[in-house]
Motif scaffolding. Structure first.
Motif: not given
Ligand SMILES: Nc1ncnc2c1ncn2[C@@H]1O[C@H](COP(=O)(O)OP(=O)(O)OP(=O)(O)O)[C@@H](O)[C@H]1O
Ligand SMILES: [Mg+2]
Length: 537
Positions: A172-174, A176-179, A507-510
Motif C-alpha cells: 500500500t502507498t506509504g 516504505g517501498k521507495s525507502n 525483515i525491517y528495512t531501516p
C-alpha cells in the motif's frame, strides 16, 4: 524481552504453545525449540488466543459480578496458572549445527518434541543467514521477530541470482517501498556485477541538498549517473534523445498505436531509415504513401500522434520553399545533432555496472515509459546477441520501475500491439542476464504468469485483502497463514519470500536517512583507524 513457552499440542502443521505469563508474544515472533543433538527448529507465531482453566460460564459470571459491582475484590486464585495465552505457530526451518559450527538447514519434517520448551531466537540461531560474500549481495534490512528488530542479523540476497530472476515489491502507498529500494541501491553501489536503470517518477533516489540520496555514497563518482530532462538541474546530465535514435519497435505496446499505425511506422522506417520520424511529421503526398502501401488516414493519425507524443512537427522551410523543416517542442526529443549519443552513453554505463537514475518527474507517463523502452530495448537486443562467453563477463542489468502495472498490468499487456519490452524482460530477460525490480501498489492486476516469474518478493504492509491474496498466491513459500501478518506490517517491515531463501524471512528495512548517516559515520571511523595505523606503521 525473553519470550518463553511450552509446546502443548498440535503437530507438524500447527504447533500450540502455552505462553509463559510475562512473555508478551506477538504475531510474527520467531521462536526456537531446541533438540537434543545440537539441532533446533525455528518456529513463527501465526496467531494468539486466550485460554482459561475456568469454565466459560464461570468466567462470564465473575465478569458480570465485577461489572455490576457485586464483588469488587473478586480475584482468581493463581491467575497466571488459570488464565493464559496459547500461540499457534508454524515450523519454518530445521537447523543442525556440526562440530565446525557449520549450519545444515532442512525443511522441517517432524514437529519439535512434545512438551518441549520454547525460547526467543538469538543471533547465533540465525548465523546461516550471513552471506558468503557481502559484496556479491544486496542488503535488504535486519531480521525482525514480530516487531523486535535484530540489528546484528543483516539479511542479504544474492545479487546476480535475485536480479536476473526479478524482484517484486508490492505494498500500500506509504509503507516504505521507495525507502527499501533506496537502501537496496545503496548496497548495490558497494557491490560489483550489476548495472541498474532507475526510472524515477518522483525524483527521490538521487538526493539533493535537503534529502539524502544515492549521491551521498562514497562511490558515486565511479558508479552513479544521473540524467534529467531539466537543463536547469546542475547535478544532472541532460536527458535528450535524438529522434534519429528511435525505432518503430520502441513503441511496441507503448503509446497505444494500432496495428495499422505500427505497420505504417515500419514502412516509413524501411524507406527513410533514421529520418523516418521527421518524414512522418513532414507529411507525404498520396502517391508516395500509396507506393509505401500506407493508407492516407493512417498517415494523418500517425503524424498527429508523433506531434502530440514526441512534440515533433513540421513547418514550411523559408530557405527552400518546396521543403519543410521539423521543429521539436519537447525538452526530451530533439533533432539536428543534439542528443545523438545519450542512449548509447546510458547503455554503456549500465554495461560498466553503474546505476543510472533517470529523473522522470517532469516527464509524462508516456515519455517516461518510452525513454525506458528505448534504453531497455537497446540493452535487450545487445545482450541477446552476445554469445555466452561475452555475456558471462557482462554485469546483470536490472530496471527499476515504479507503478509497474502501467507496463505489466493485464490491460497494458493485452491492449498494446505487440509486447512491451518490460513484459518481454519479465518473461525472458533471465536468459540474457536482464531483470526487473517492479514496484507496485496493485499486484492483483498483474497476470499470474508474470507474478510467478518474479522470484523474489519483498512484501510490505498491505491493507487490501484482494492485494494480499494475489501476493500470497504467487509467493515462493506457503504464506497462507500470513494474511493477518501482512495486513499488520508497519512502515519498513517486510517479508522476503524468494526461491533463493529457505523460508519467508521477516525483515525491517531501516529508514534510508538513518541508515546512510550510520554508514557514513562508520566509514569515517574506519578511515580514522586506517589513518592512525599508517602513522604508526
Ligand atoms: N523503514 C522505515 N522506517 C521509518 N520510516 C519509514 C521507513 N520507510 C519509509 N518510511 C517513511 O514513510 C514515508 C513513506 O515512505 P516511502 O516513500 O518509501 O513509501 P512508498 O511505499 O514508496 O509510498 P508510495 O506508494 O507513495 O510511493 C516516508 O516519509 C518515509 O520516510
Ligand atoms: Mg514510493
Amino acid at each position: 524481552m525473553k519470550k518463553g513457552g511450552q509446546i502443548v499440542g498440535g503437530g507438524l502443521k500447527d504447533i500450540y504453545i502455552r505462553e509463559k505469563s510475562d512473555s508478551q508474544m506477538e504475531l510474527g515472533d520467531l521462536l526456537v525449540a531446541d533438540g537434543d543433538n545440537n539441532d533446533y527448529t525455528i518456529i513463527q507465531v501465526k496467531d494468539i488466543e486466550y485460554r482459561s482453566q475456568v469454565p466459560q460460564l464461570n468466567l462470564d459470571l465473575s465478569a458480570g459480578m465485577k461489572l455490576e459491582g457485586y464483588g469488587d475484590n473478586l480475584e482468581f486464585v493463581q491467575p497466571e496458572l488459570r488464565n493464559y495465552m496459547v500461540a499457534r505457530a508454524k515450523s519454518l526451518l530445521y537447523v543442525q549445527k556440526n562440530d565446525k559450527s557449520q549450519y545444515l538447514i532442512k525443511s522441517p519434517k517432524r514437529p519439535p518434541s512434545f512438551f518441549n520448551s520454547i525460547r526467543s531466537i538469538n543471533d547465533d540461531d540465525l548465523g546461516f543467514l550471513k552471506p558468503e560474500k557481502a559484496e556479491n549481495s544486496i542488503y535488504l534490512g535486519d531480521i525482525r521477530s514480530g516487531s523486535t528488530v535484530k540489528k546484528d542479523v543483516k539479511v542479504h540476497i544474492d545479487l546476480i541470482k535475485s536480479l536476473t530472476h526479478h524482484i517484486f515489491i508490492p505494498a500500500t502507498t506509504g509503507r516504505g517501498k521507495s525507502n527499501l529500494v533506496r537502501v537496496m541501491l545503496w548496497s548495490i553501489l558497494d557491490s560489483e556485477g550489476a548495472g541498474i536503470l532507475v526510472l524515477d517518477p518522483h525524483n527521490e533516489y538521487y538526493g539533493d541538498n535537503v534529502r539524502k540520496g544515492l549521491r551521498d555514497h562514497p562511490k558515486m563518482t565511479e558508479k552513479l549517473e544521473y540524467y534529467s530532462p531539466d537543463s536547469e538541474n546542475q547535478d544532472a546530465l541532460t536527458l535528450s534523445v535524438n529522434v534519429k535514435k528511435i525505432r518503430p519497435n520502441h513503441f511496441s505496446g507503448i503509446g497505444g498505436f494500432s496495428s495499422a499505425q505500427s505497420e505504417a511506422m515500419r514502412m516509413f522506417y524501411n524507406k527513410y531509415k533514421e529520418n523516418w520520424i521527421s518524414e512522418i511529421a513532414k507529411e507525404k503526398d498520396n502517391k508516395t504513401l500509396k507506393a509505401m502501401g500506407i493508407d492516407e488516414k493512417t498517415a494523418k493519425v500517425l503524424k498527429r500522434k508523433i506531434e502530440t507524443k514526441l512534440g515533433v512537427s513540421a513547418i514550411d522551410d523559408q530557405s527552400s520553399p518546396d521543403d519543410k523543416k521539423c521543429v521539436f517542442k519537447s525538452n526530451l526529443f530533439t533533432g539536428g545533432d543534439a542528443g545523438l549519443s545519450t542512449i548509447n552513453d546510458i547503455v554503456e554505463s549500465l554495461e560498466e555496472g553503474k546505476i543510472v537514475i533517470i529523473d522522470s518527474s517532469k516527464l509524462s507517463d508516456f515519455e517516461e515509459l518510452f525513454v525506458g523502452s528505448i534504453i531497455s530495448s537497446n540493452i535487450f537486443f545487445k545482450y541477446k546477441n552476445y554469445n555466452s562467453d561475452v555475456l558471462k563477463n557482462r554485469p546483470v542489468i536490472s530496471i527499476v520501475i515504479e507503478e509497474a502495472p502501467r507496463v505489466l498490468g493485464r490491460e497494458a499487456l493485452e491492449s498494446g500491439m505487440g509486447n512491451n519490452i518490460y513484459g518481454t524482460i519479465a518473461r525472458e530477460g533471465r536468459k540474457f542476464k536482464l531483470g526487473l525490480i517492479a514496484i507496485t501498489q496493485l499486484a492483483s492486476v498483474i497476470p499470474r504468469a508474470i507474478l510467478a516469474n518474479m522470484n523474489t518478493k519483498i512484501i510490505l504492509g498491505n491493507e487490501m485483502s484482494m492485494e494480499r491474496s494475489a501476493i500470497i498466491d504467487s509467493a515462493s513459500q506457503d504464506l497462507s497463514d500470513d494474511n493477518r501478518i501482512i495486513a499488520s506490517l508497519d512502515k519498513g517491515e517486510a517479508i522476503v519470500s524468494s526461491v533463493f531463501t529457505r523460508f519467508a524471512i521477516p525483515i525491517y528495512t531501516p529508514e534510508f536517512e538513518k541508515f546512510v548517516n550510520e554508514y557514513l559515520s562508520k566509514q569515517g571511523e574506519k578511515m580514522e583507524i586506517e589513518g592512525e595505523t599508517e602513522l604508526i606503521g
